[in-house]
Design an enzyme around this catalytic site. Structure first.
Site, PDB file in Angstrom:
ATOM      1  N   SER A 130      12.588  -2.585   8.022  1.00 38.24           N
ATOM      2  CA  SER A 130      11.580  -2.579   6.956  1.00 38.24           C
ATOM      3  C   SER A 130      11.395  -3.986   6.410  1.00 38.24           C
ATOM      4  O   SER A 130      12.364  -4.690   6.156  1.00 38.24           O
ATOM      5  CB  SER A 130      12.023  -1.662   5.814  1.00 38.24           C
ATOM      6  OG  SER A 130      11.998  -0.333   6.247  1.00 38.24           O
TER       7      SER A 130
ATOM      8  N   GLU B 199      11.871  -7.817   1.724  1.00 30.74           N
ATOM      9  CA  GLU B 199      13.323  -7.677   1.557  1.00 30.74           C
ATOM     10  C   GLU B 199      14.074  -8.549   2.570  1.00 30.74           C
ATOM     11  O   GLU B 199      15.287  -8.673   2.502  1.00 30.74           O
ATOM     12  CB  GLU B 199      13.754  -6.214   1.710  1.00 30.74           C
ATOM     13  CG  GLU B 199      13.543  -5.627   3.092  1.00 30.74           C
ATOM     14  CD  GLU B 199      14.454  -4.422   3.358  1.00 30.74           C
ATOM     15  OE1 GLU B 199      15.470  -4.625   4.027  1.00 30.74           O
ATOM     16  OE2 GLU B 199      14.120  -3.321   2.898  1.00 30.74           O
TER      17      GLU B 199
HETATM   18  C1  LIG Z   1      15.561  -1.788  13.635  1.00 34.81           C
HETATM   19  C2  LIG Z   1      16.177  -2.091  12.298  1.00 34.81           C
HETATM   20  C3  LIG Z   1      16.457  -1.059  11.422  1.00 34.81           C
HETATM   21  C4  LIG Z   1      17.032  -1.308  10.183  1.00 34.81           C
HETATM   22  N1  LIG Z   1      17.324  -0.258   9.360  1.00 34.81           N
HETATM   23  C5  LIG Z   1      17.966  -0.490   8.195  1.00 34.81           C
HETATM   24  C6  LIG Z   1      18.365   0.605   7.353  1.00 34.81           C
HETATM   25  O1  LIG Z   1      18.169   1.771   7.665  1.00 34.81           O
HETATM   26  N2  LIG Z   1      19.011   0.312   6.200  1.00 34.81           N
HETATM   27  C7  LIG Z   1      19.284  -0.973   5.815  1.00 34.81           C
HETATM   28  O2  LIG Z   1      19.888  -1.165   4.745  1.00 34.81           O
HETATM   29  N3  LIG Z   1      18.906  -2.031   6.586  1.00 34.81           N
HETATM   30  C8  LIG Z   1      18.267  -1.816   7.750  1.00 34.81           C
HETATM   31  N4  LIG Z   1      17.883  -2.876   8.540  1.00 34.81           N
HETATM   32  C9  LIG Z   1      18.115  -4.260   8.078  1.00 34.81           C
HETATM   33  C10 LIG Z   1      19.439  -4.892   8.601  1.00 34.81           C
HETATM   34  O3  LIG Z   1      19.987  -4.100   9.600  1.00 34.81           O
HETATM   35  C11 LIG Z   1      20.440  -5.075   7.473  1.00 34.81           C
HETATM   36  O4  LIG Z   1      19.934  -5.856   6.413  1.00 34.81           O
HETATM   37  C12 LIG Z   1      21.743  -5.715   7.965  1.00 34.81           C
HETATM   38  O5  LIG Z   1      22.739  -5.576   6.976  1.00 34.81           O
HETATM   39  C13 LIG Z   1      21.609  -7.183   8.347  1.00 34.81           C
HETATM   40  O6  LIG Z   1      22.889  -7.620   8.814  1.00 34.81           O
HETATM   41  P1  LIG Z   1      22.997  -8.858   9.798  1.00 34.81           P
HETATM   42  O7  LIG Z   1      24.412  -9.037  10.178  1.00 34.81           O
HETATM   43  O8  LIG Z   1      22.047  -8.720  10.918  1.00 34.81           O
HETATM   44  O9  LIG Z   1      22.540 -10.045   8.845  1.00 34.81           O
HETATM   45  P2  LIG Z   1      21.674 -11.329   9.258  1.00 34.81           P
HETATM   46  O10 LIG Z   1      20.261 -10.922   9.485  1.00 34.81           O
HETATM   47  O11 LIG Z   1      22.353 -12.075  10.358  1.00 34.81           O
HETATM   48  O12 LIG Z   1      21.770 -12.152   7.912  1.00 34.81           O
HETATM   49  C14 LIG Z   1      21.131 -11.630   6.745  1.00 34.81           C
HETATM   50  C15 LIG Z   1      21.609 -12.423   5.517  1.00 34.81           C
HETATM   51  O13 LIG Z   1      22.993 -12.159   5.269  1.00 34.81           O
HETATM   52  C16 LIG Z   1      23.710 -13.380   5.193  1.00 34.81           C
HETATM   53  N5  LIG Z   1      25.074 -13.168   5.689  1.00 34.81           N
HETATM   54  C17 LIG Z   1      25.444 -12.594   6.861  1.00 34.81           C
HETATM   55  N6  LIG Z   1      26.793 -12.585   6.954  1.00 34.81           N
HETATM   56  C18 LIG Z   1      27.269 -13.189   5.841  1.00 34.81           C
HETATM   57  C19 LIG Z   1      28.591 -13.488   5.357  1.00 34.81           C
HETATM   58  N7  LIG Z   1      29.685 -13.184   6.058  1.00 34.81           N
HETATM   59  N8  LIG Z   1      28.719 -14.092   4.155  1.00 34.81           N
HETATM   60  C20 LIG Z   1      27.610 -14.430   3.439  1.00 34.81           C
HETATM   61  N9  LIG Z   1      26.348 -14.163   3.837  1.00 34.81           N
HETATM   62  C21 LIG Z   1      26.178 -13.561   5.017  1.00 34.81           C
HETATM   63  C22 LIG Z   1      22.910 -14.323   6.094  1.00 34.81           C
HETATM   64  O14 LIG Z   1      23.246 -15.675   5.835  1.00 34.81           O
HETATM   65  C23 LIG Z   1      21.503 -13.932   5.733  1.00 34.81           C
HETATM   66  O15 LIG Z   1      21.115 -14.536   4.518  1.00 34.81           O
HETATM   67  C24 LIG Z   1      17.308  -2.649   9.802  1.00 34.81           C
HETATM   68  C25 LIG Z   1      17.030  -3.701  10.686  1.00 34.81           C
HETATM   69  C26 LIG Z   1      16.480  -3.424  11.935  1.00 34.81           C
HETATM   70  C27 LIG Z   1      16.218  -4.549  12.883  1.00 34.81           C
END
Ligand SMILES: Cc1cc2nc3c(=O)[nH]c(=O)nc-3n(C[C@H](O)[C@H](O)[C@H](O)COP(=O)(O)OP(=O)(O)OC[C@H]3O[C@@H](n4cnc5c(N)ncnc54)[C@H](O)[C@@H]3O)c2cc1C
Length: 298
Positions: free
Chosen positions: A221, A291
């Site tokens: 989203s 978001e």
């Molecule tokens: C197909 C799809 C479906 C999704 N569905 C959902 C859903 O149902 N619910 C939901 O809540 N989200 C959803 N999301 C969004 C996403 O999955 C979440 O926000 C997820 O938590 C991102 O984690 P990431 O490791 O990929 O973070 P990244 O995208 O790699 O980073 C995101 C942010 O977090 C920071 N970060 C990462 N690790 C750390 C750390 N150790 N310390 C400090 N900062 C850090 C990064 O610097 C960046 O600012 C979806 C995404 C996709 C692609």
């Protein structure tokens, strides 16, 4: 030059994101354990180089001109169980934790099945999904017991309240000098088959309602929820499903997803986000707020 083993330069970030979009990072370092992660953060700070911590890249749009600074790819993935507690390093992938919990018959994380995320990313965004009866939302904070963070260069063990969890929110949005190193989850014993059933139901629901990454790259989203109304519903109401700019398109399956049809640039996605925001504001009076994180130069 940064004093980090196996550091790379000019690395394309697109393959490290679920959007498959984005330019190059000046420097790219993979941290495989906590010591490396802490050292890399401190090293960049000492040399006044910007840092970006990359988890699974599922909630970011990286600009076409890339990132000026050091990207630290967090691959600190150790996990261990202590009775009903799961202690996971911040680079551990949530779906791997869920698999391990199924093995142990521990319940609490299965609600987040099918969501791409590292532990660090999940804490930052307070990962959430619909409850089994689909009437309310379950947040990952509900199973967080405590954590280990690096705050202003110091390692600190902190309780759950430290994170100041909200909807798509936590302390990590407000204090750029806090990094998650490790999280302890408190889980409950449950029949393995019941946990597996919940996972299957969630995956089925997601598959029916949302575009899947194997169909179209996306970052999930794009806009924050508007309580009781729904950002996706507003976008749909404005007739924007299928609206396309370059390779970026408002998904026909779920209007809050802007998908990459193959060759989308970050600029395409940004332009489409602007059009969606402008149209929804003009037609409904609601202001949609992204978001996702916009990283680097556009
Ligand atoms: C197909 C799809 C479906 C999704 N569905 C959902 C859903 O149902 N619910 C939901 O809540 N989200 C959803 N999301 C969004 C996403 O999955 C979440 O926000 C997820 O938590 C991102 O984690 P990431 O490791 O990929 O973070 P990244 O995208 O790699 O980073 C995101 C942010 O977090 C920071 N970060 C990462 N690790 C750390 C750390 N150790 N310390 C400090 N900062 C850090 C990064 O610097 C960046 O600012 C979806 C995404 C996709 C692609």
């Amino acid at each position: 030059m940064l004093n980090l083993r196996d550091i790379k330069s000019n690395v394309s970030l697109a393959p490290y994101t679920t959007y498959k979009i984005g330019g190059k990072a000046d420097y790219f370092f993979t941290a495989r354990n906590k010591t490396d992660l802490i050292f890399a953060i401190k090293e960049a700070k000492t040399r006044q180089i910007s840092i970006f911590i990359l988890g699974t890249g599922a909630n970011i749009l990286v600009g076409d001109k890339g990132f000026r600074g050091l990207v630290i790819h967090n691959k600190t993935e150790n996990i261990k169980f202590d009775i009903n507690f799961l202690i996971a390093e911040s680079g551990a992938v949530v779906s791997d934790l869920i698999d391990a919990c199924v093995e142990k018959g521990l319940s609490g994380l299965e609600h987040f099945a099918g969501i791409p995320s590292s532990v660090g990313g999940a804490i930052r965004q307070n990962l959430h999904f619909l409850s089994p009866d689909r009437r309310s939302t379950i947040f990952i904070e509900s199973v967080v017991k405590e954590g280990l963070v690096l705050e202003k260069g110091k390692e600190m063990r902190v309780g759950k309240e430290y994170f100041r969890f909200g909807y798509d929110d936590s302390i990590l949005h407000h204090d750029k000098d806090v990094f998650v190193l490790e999280i302890t989850f408190e889980l409950e014993k449950r029949d393995r088959n019941l946990i597996k059933n919940q996972i299957e139901e969630n995956l089925k629901w997601r598959n029916e309602k949302q575009p899947q990454l194997w169909e179209f790259p996306s970052c999930g989203s794009v806009f924050k929820k508007i309580e009781g109304i729904g950002a996706g519903r507003l976008i749909d109401k404005c007739g924007l499903k299928g609206k396309q700019i370059g390779g970026a398109c408002v998904s026909e399956k779920h209007a809050n997803y802007i998908v990459n049809m193959g060759k989308a640039t970050a600029e395409n996605v940004r332009d489409l986000i602007n059009i969606v925001q402008k149209t929804v504001l003009e037609q409904t009076g609601f202001k949609l707020e992204p978001e996702i994180d916009f990283i680097g130069e556009f």
